[in-house]
Each structure stands twice: as C-alpha cells, then as structure tokens.
Motif scaffolding. Structure first.
Motif, short mmCIF file in Angstrom:
data_model
loop_
_atom_site.label_atom_id
_atom_site.label_comp_id
_atom_site.label_asym_id
_atom_site.label_seq_id
_atom_site.Cartn_x
_atom_site.Cartn_y
_atom_site.Cartn_z
N SER A 204 -52.50 9.27 -37.30
CA SER A 204 -51.56 9.45 -36.89
C SER A 204 -50.33 7.89 -36.74
CB SER A 204 -52.34 9.81 -34.90
OG SER A 204 -52.54 7.90 -35.16
N LEU A 205 -49.26 8.73 -36.10
CA LEU A 205 -47.87 7.56 -36.29
C LEU A 205 -48.82 6.36 -35.57
CD1 LEU A 205 -45.04 9.91 -36.31
CD2 LEU A 205 -46.53 9.17 -38.29
N ASN A 206 -48.25 5.27 -35.99
CA ASN A 206 -48.37 4.24 -35.28
C ASN A 206 -47.03 3.64 -35.18
OD1 ASN A 206 -49.39 1.45 -33.59
ND2 ASN A 206 -50.84 1.29 -35.22
N ASP A 207 -46.98 3.60 -34.37
CA ASP A 207 -45.08 2.55 -33.37
C ASP A 207 -45.73 1.11 -33.05
OD1 ASP A 207 -43.76 5.26 -33.69
OD2 ASP A 207 -43.72 5.55 -31.66
N LEU A 208 -46.83 0.45 -32.33
CA LEU A 208 -47.31 0.27 -32.53
C LEU A 208 -47.13 -1.71 -33.77
CD1 LEU A 208 -49.97 0.22 -30.49
CD2 LEU A 208 -47.60 -0.23 -29.84
#
Length: 323
Positions: A204-208
């Motif tokens: 999953s994409l991780n924007d953090l």
C-alpha cells in the motif's frame, strides 16, 4: 476546419488539461459555445470519458485516464507493435491492469484487412516464451504506481522465515525468467535490497514517509553499484557448453561477461561480491550440466551440497517405489 480535424484537435486540448470550460475552448478554437458544447457531447458519445462539474467554478473534466491522440503506423510498425503487446501474455502477471490486452484489441480491430490476414498467419508461429509464474497483479500495479507518483510503500514480505513488514522506496521493476523484481531502498534495513514481487503478500502507498532524492535518481541499471563497488570481491569462473551459453546469454547478470568460442561454447569470468556467491551459484545451477564452475571453491561447495540433497531425495523416492 473539417469537423473530424476539429474533434481531433479538441481531444488533444482536453487531454492536456485537468479541467476546462466551454468559454475557454470556444475562445481558443474561435468557435461558438454552442458548437463546443455539441462537440463535447459527441466526444462523450464516442467514449471519451468527459464529465461536467456543477456549481461555481465548474466546467468539464476528463475522467480517469487521459487519452492519447490518434497515431499513424507503417505496416511494419503495426506488426512490431502487435507482437510486442502479444508477447506479454506469457507473463503470469503484469503491472498494467488490463491495459495491454485492451490496447491490443483496439489496435488489431482497426488494422486494414490485409494486415490482419498477415498477422493471423503468424499466430502460434512467432512466440516469445516466458516461464509462467504466479504472483499478485495488484501488488505489481501498486509498486509501479509508487514509482510513477514517487511514493514510499509499505509491504508485507515473505522472507522464507515468515512475513515481515517493510517500508520501501521502489526504484523500478524488471522481469527475469518469468519473475518480477523490485530493487528498492529499505527504510528498516537502511540500505538497498532486491525484492521478488511474488513474495510480496500486500502493498500500500505510504504518504507518511518522504521519498529520498538520492534513491529517486537511481535506476534499474545502477541501483546497487555503490554496494558492489564497496564489497570484497572474488573471481567467478565457469565453463559453458553451447547450450549453457545460449541459456545464460538471456541472464542480465552474466551476458556481458561471457567469452564466446568458435565451437559455440564459452566461459564466464567476472568479479562477484564474496557475500553473493550462493546467489550466482544458484543461477548457474539452473542450467544443469550445461555449465561447470571452476572458481571460487565456495561456489563449488554450494553446488555439491545441492547435488547431495538431490541424491538423497531420489534415494528416498527409490526406496518408496521398491518397497
């Protein structure tokens, strides 16, 4: 301007923009608002995914993916494009959704009848084989999306000893022997690692986490150059039969280090990291009797252990059959 030319120009304009209004298009093309509205309606009926945005500041947007303008091909280019797309069908999974098969269908549908007939005669006569490997197409698509939008991803990775959670910044994707590989920077290990896509259970994409600029500059061809240059090395030498040469020529790790002889046989001489001996020996093991390792001793020992395990396995099997 002919209507067909006007519609093509309109497709190119809206394709290049995230949003637009009828007055803007009318001013740019020198047409009435009524004509532009009618043309947009016609494009929508032809399948162009245009939708209207209601309210103040509204207008029109292009839904989902943008569309490319029409492109013309020569006959040889058309045949080349068709088989380039068709060759992808032998991969177990692709990171392109259904895009490849959909594009191939559209491309074939609009070919002239005589070119279709030529391509039909080549079906099942020109094939680009790839070993069929099972893996998650969804994971592949997310990894490719992360590369395209410059994003870190969180993966659950099967290490062989269990699943581990990793935050990685993918550098690229490449396929070899039917498997997809993703070199990436691992934030947990604080270094570059090579991940096999079929071992990625979820992603999953991780924007953090922010992407690292130095990682973003890497490519498939140089992602591990610094590590390889810094590692202690030893020479790998292996002799190859003609079959061994043909097999390992397709392997990106060996092809540039193969010395070819007149009778079709060859030899590999290359420097490899000391801690990667088993990795290279495993690939040479894959061609069986078509290759023989001369150096280093650690690689020979690795192959001998593999042979011992194989002999033991078949010895047990033989006892079961004869009992």
């Amino acid at each position: 301007m002919l209507k067909s030319q006007r519609l093509i120009q309109l497709i190119m304009i809206v394709n290049a923009r995230k949003s637009f209004t009828v007055p803007e298009l009318a001013d740019e093309l020198g047409l009435s608002k009524r004509t532009i509205t009618r043309d947009l309606q016609e494009l929508s009926e032809l399948g162009i995914p245009i939708y209207s945005v209601q309210g103040r500041g509204g207008g029109y947007r292009l839904l989902q993916e943008r569309l490319l303008p029409p492109i013309t091909f020569t006959e040889s280019e058309a045949v080349a494009m068709f088989f380039a797309c068709q060759s992808l069908q032998y991969f177990g999974s692709l990171p392109f959704d259904e895009g490849a098969s959909s594009a191939l269908h559209k491309f074939y549908h609009y070919l002239p009848p005589d070119i279709k007939e030529q391509i039909n005669r080549l079906k099942n006569k020109v094939v680009i084989w790839n070993p069929l490997r099972s893996m998650s197409a969804k994971c592949l698509r997310t990894l490719m999306q992360a590369i395209m939008v410059r994003s870190v991803v969180t993966i659950e990775y099967d290490t062989g000893k269990g699943a581990e959670r990793r935050d990685i910044q993918p550098i690229g994707l490449y396929a070899s022997q039917g498997y997809w590989y993703c070199p990436a920077y691992c934030f947990e290990r604080k270094g570059y690692r090579l991940f096999r896509a079929d071992r990625v259970r979820s992603v999953s994409l991780n924007d953090l986490l922010a992407c690292l600029d130095e990682v973003d500059k890497k490519s498939i061809f140089d992602w591990n150059v610094d590590e390889l240059n810094a590692s202690e090395k030893q020479e790998l030498i292996a002799t190859l039969t003609p079959m061994g040469v043909r097999s390992l020529e397709e392997n990106g790790w060996f092809n540039e280090f193969i010395e070819h002889y007149e009778d079709g046989s060859g030899e590999i001489r290359m420097m490899i990291p000391v801690n990667k001996v088993s990795f290279y020996a495993e690939m040479i093991w894959g061609v069986g009797e078509a290759a023989r390792i001369i150096e280093p001793p650690e690689a020979i020992t690795y192959i001998e252990q593999k042979l011992k395990m194989m002999r033991q396995q078949y010895k047990v099997q033989s006892k079961l059959i004869n009992s």
